[in-house]
Design a protein around this motif. Structure first.
Motif, PDB file in Angstrom:
ATOM      1  N   LYS A 174      33.255  22.801  30.245  1.00 41.34           N
ATOM      2  CA  LYS A 174      32.642  21.496  30.030  1.00 41.34           C
ATOM      3  C   LYS A 174      33.604  20.541  29.317  1.00 41.34           C
ATOM      4  N   ALA A 175      34.455  21.084  28.468  1.00 47.50           N
ATOM      5  CA  ALA A 175      35.440  20.246  27.781  1.00 47.50           C
ATOM      6  C   ALA A 175      36.385  19.602  28.782  1.00 47.50           C
ATOM      7  N   GLU A 176      36.843  20.381  29.758  1.00 38.88           N
ATOM      8  CA  GLU A 176      37.751  19.847  30.769  1.00 38.88           C
ATOM      9  C   GLU A 176      37.058  18.780  31.604  1.00 38.88           C
ATOM     10  N   LEU A 177      35.797  19.000  31.921  1.00 39.87           N
ATOM     11  CA  LEU A 177      35.029  18.008  32.675  1.00 39.87           C
ATOM     12  C   LEU A 177      34.924  16.704  31.888  1.00 39.87           C
ATOM     13  N   ALA A 178      34.651  16.807  30.596  1.00 40.01           N
ATOM     14  CA  ALA A 178      34.543  15.608  29.756  1.00 40.01           C
ATOM     15  C   ALA A 178      35.874  14.868  29.676  1.00 40.01           C
ATOM     16  N   ARG A 179      36.964  15.600  29.517  1.00 38.98           N
ATOM     17  CA  ARG A 179      38.291  14.956  29.448  1.00 38.98           C
ATOM     18  C   ARG A 179      38.601  14.176  30.725  1.00 38.98           C
ATOM     19  N   ASN A 180      38.127  14.679  31.840  1.00 39.45           N
ATOM     20  CA  ASN A 180      38.366  14.016  33.121  1.00 39.45           C
ATOM     21  C   ASN A 180      37.448  12.820  33.352  1.00 39.45           C
ATOM     22  N   HIS A 181      36.563  12.560  32.393  1.00 41.13           N
ATOM     23  CA  HIS A 181      35.621  11.441  32.532  1.00 41.13           C
ATOM     24  C   HIS A 181      35.681  10.514  31.319  1.00 41.13           C
ATOM     25  N   GLY A 182      36.862  10.357  30.749  1.00 40.41           N
ATOM     26  CA  GLY A 182      37.056   9.312  29.750  1.00 40.41           C
ATOM     27  C   GLY A 182      37.032   9.725  28.304  1.00 40.41           C
ATOM     28  N   PHE A 183      36.709  10.986  27.995  1.00 46.67           N
ATOM     29  CA  PHE A 183      36.656  11.414  26.598  1.00 46.67           C
ATOM     30  C   PHE A 183      38.062  11.719  26.095  1.00 46.67           C
ATOM     31  N   ALA A 184      38.474  10.997  25.071  1.00 46.57           N
ATOM     32  CA  ALA A 184      39.818  11.157  24.518  1.00 46.57           C
ATOM     33  C   ALA A 184      39.936  12.417  23.673  1.00 46.57           C
ATOM     34  N   HIS A 185      38.860  12.800  23.015  1.00 48.85           N
ATOM     35  CA  HIS A 185      38.826  14.000  22.177  1.00 48.85           C
ATOM     36  C   HIS A 185      37.552  14.759  22.502  1.00 48.85           C
ATOM     37  N   VAL A 186      37.639  16.077  22.631  1.00 49.35           N
ATOM     38  CA  VAL A 186      36.467  16.900  22.939  1.00 49.35           C
ATOM     39  C   VAL A 186      36.384  18.032  21.926  1.00 49.35           C
ATOM     40  N   ILE A 187      35.208  18.187  21.318  1.00 54.72           N
ATOM     41  CA  ILE A 187      34.971  19.196  20.293  1.00 54.72           C
ATOM     42  C   ILE A 187      34.028  20.255  20.860  1.00 54.72           C
ATOM     43  N   ASN A 188      34.438  21.521  20.823  1.00 55.53           N
ATOM     44  CA  ASN A 188      33.563  22.625  21.214  1.00 55.53           C
ATOM     45  C   ASN A 188      32.724  23.000  19.997  1.00 55.53           C
ATOM     46  N   TYR A 189      31.452  22.638  20.018  1.00 53.85           N
ATOM     47  CA  TYR A 189      30.604  22.840  18.837  1.00 53.85           C
ATOM     48  C   TYR A 189      30.347  24.312  18.545  1.00 53.85           C
ATOM     49  N   ARG A 190      30.634  25.187  19.502  1.00 54.30           N
ATOM     50  CA  ARG A 190      30.462  26.626  19.263  1.00 54.30           C
ATOM     51  C   ARG A 190      31.628  27.201  18.449  1.00 54.30           C
ATOM     52  N   GLN A 191      32.733  26.478  18.415  1.00 56.06           N
ATOM     53  CA  GLN A 191      33.941  26.994  17.758  1.00 56.06           C
ATOM     54  C   GLN A 191      34.424  26.144  16.588  1.00 56.06           C
ATOM     55  N   GLU A 192      33.967  24.881  16.499  1.00 60.45           N
ATOM     56  CA  GLU A 192      34.482  23.972  15.486  1.00 60.45           C
ATOM     57  C   GLU A 192      33.340  23.303  14.725  1.00 60.45           C
ATOM     58  N   ASP A 193      33.626  22.896  13.500  1.00 62.41           N
ATOM     59  CA  ASP A 193      32.705  22.092  12.709  1.00 62.41           C
ATOM     60  C   ASP A 193      32.828  20.652  13.201  1.00 62.41           C
ATOM     61  N   VAL A 194      31.762  20.139  13.801  1.00 63.55           N
ATOM     62  CA  VAL A 194      31.838  18.838  14.470  1.00 63.55           C
ATOM     63  C   VAL A 194      32.211  17.723  13.501  1.00 63.55           C
TER      64      VAL A 194
END
Length: 323
Positions: free
Chosen positions: A175-195
């Motif tokens: 899903k992160a890769e999908l978001a990056r391909n649709h305009g998101f400059a930074h993508v946070i995986n909430y399962r692995q990082e503190d948002v």
């Protein structure tokens, strides 16, 4: 008779049944629409579950696109017109239905029924969020939760086209890769990082002026913690459930924060607002600055599985139901 989904009680996907109904002739101000494609949206699960109460028994679904097959008195549409809708009333999960003409918009040439059904509700939601709830400006940074969902993928494209920097949250690398391909400059995986901590890192400790949160309970605390002083939390959905009651002192301690709970119905309350919002969406589509990802197709007979997939977060982009 036509096939339509009905519920007699609220609950899980199993309460939905596909039955025969008689829509009847359209009354004054109404038209009959033969659906060619139907939108699937998370708000549909709120109506089915009872989170957003309906008078029962009831149909389900808000969004669709099709052709006018009959008209009542005093309407501007004609038989054969291609139309779309997303705030005309409950009951789009049907082969055919009657709806008020004032809540319909014409589908421009170059936009298919499937795209219209997939983009109306999500696209108009994005329009009011970033143009009217908080007018996002070039150079600003914002946070958007559920970046790989149907609303998120449209939001990322529109906001980046405005010149904004968009941070998104997702639950997997796919899903992160999908978001990056649709305009998101930074993508946070909430399962692995503190948002909130990651947002502070991206913004050099400042935070963002606005957070767009359609998830609700699971993201609410992180959303508040990601805001800069006098920032705005736009809480526009409850995909994970409604947030806990808020102690207003938390807004003060966070730096004189603001919060709003907008709805599409309020932002398209008049026919003029509705059509201006839809026109903005269609203009972006036809200009190529928005592309709609329809990644799941269902039939009306598959409606229970469609809701299961939606609630399990097993979908990406948009989904459509084909009558």
């Amino acid at each position: 008779m036509v096939k339509a989904v009905r519920i007699e009680a609220v609950g899980g996907p199993e309460v939905m049944d596909l039955v025969d109904v008689e829509p009847g002739a359209p009354g004054a101000g109404m038209v009959t629409i033969e659906n060619h494609a139907i939108g699937l949206n998370f708000i549909d699960t709120y109506h089915r579950s009872g989170l957003y109460p309906l008078a029962l028994p009831s149909g389900l679904g808000l969004e669709g696109a099709g052709v006018v097959t009959a008209v009542g008195q005093g309407v501007d549409f004609a038989v054969g017109d291609r139309v779309a809708y997303c705030s005309a009333g409950i009951g789009s999960y049907a082969e055919s239905l009657n709806l008020p003409a004032q809540r319909l918009v014409g589908i421009p040439e170059g936009v298919s029924y499937e795209v219209a059904a997939a983009v109306m509700l999500k696209g108009q939601t994005v329009e009011y969020l970033l143009q009217r709830t908080y007018a996002l400006a070039p150079g600003q940074t914002c946070l958007f939760h559920a970046a790989a969902g149907g609303v998120g993928l449209l939001f990322g494209q529109w906001a980046s086209a405005l010149g904004a920097t968009v941070i998104g949250t997702v639950g997997s690398e796919e899903k992160a890769e999908l978001a990056r391909n649709h305009g998101f400059a930074h993508v946070i995986n909430y399962r692995q990082e503190d948002v909130a901590a990651r947002v502070r890192e991206i913004t050099d400790g400042v935070g963002v002026p606005v957070v767009y949160d359609g998830v609700g309970r699971d993201t609410f605390s992180a959303s508040l913690a990601s805001l800069q002083p006098r920032g705005l939390l736009v809480s526009f959905g409850n995909a994970s459930g409604a947030p806990e009651p808020l102690d207003l002192q938390r807004l003060a301690s966070g730096g004189s924060l603001y919060i709003t709970r907008p709805t599409l119905v309020t932002y398209t309350a008049t026919s003029e607002e509705l059509r201006q919002s839809a026109s903005a969406v269609f203009e972006h589509l036809l200009a190529g600055s928005l592309r709609v990802e329809i990644n799941q197709h269902y039939t009306l007979a598959d409606i229970r599985q469609a809701h299961r997939d939606l609630e399990a977060r097993a979908t990406t982009g948009s989904s459509v139901i084909l009558p």
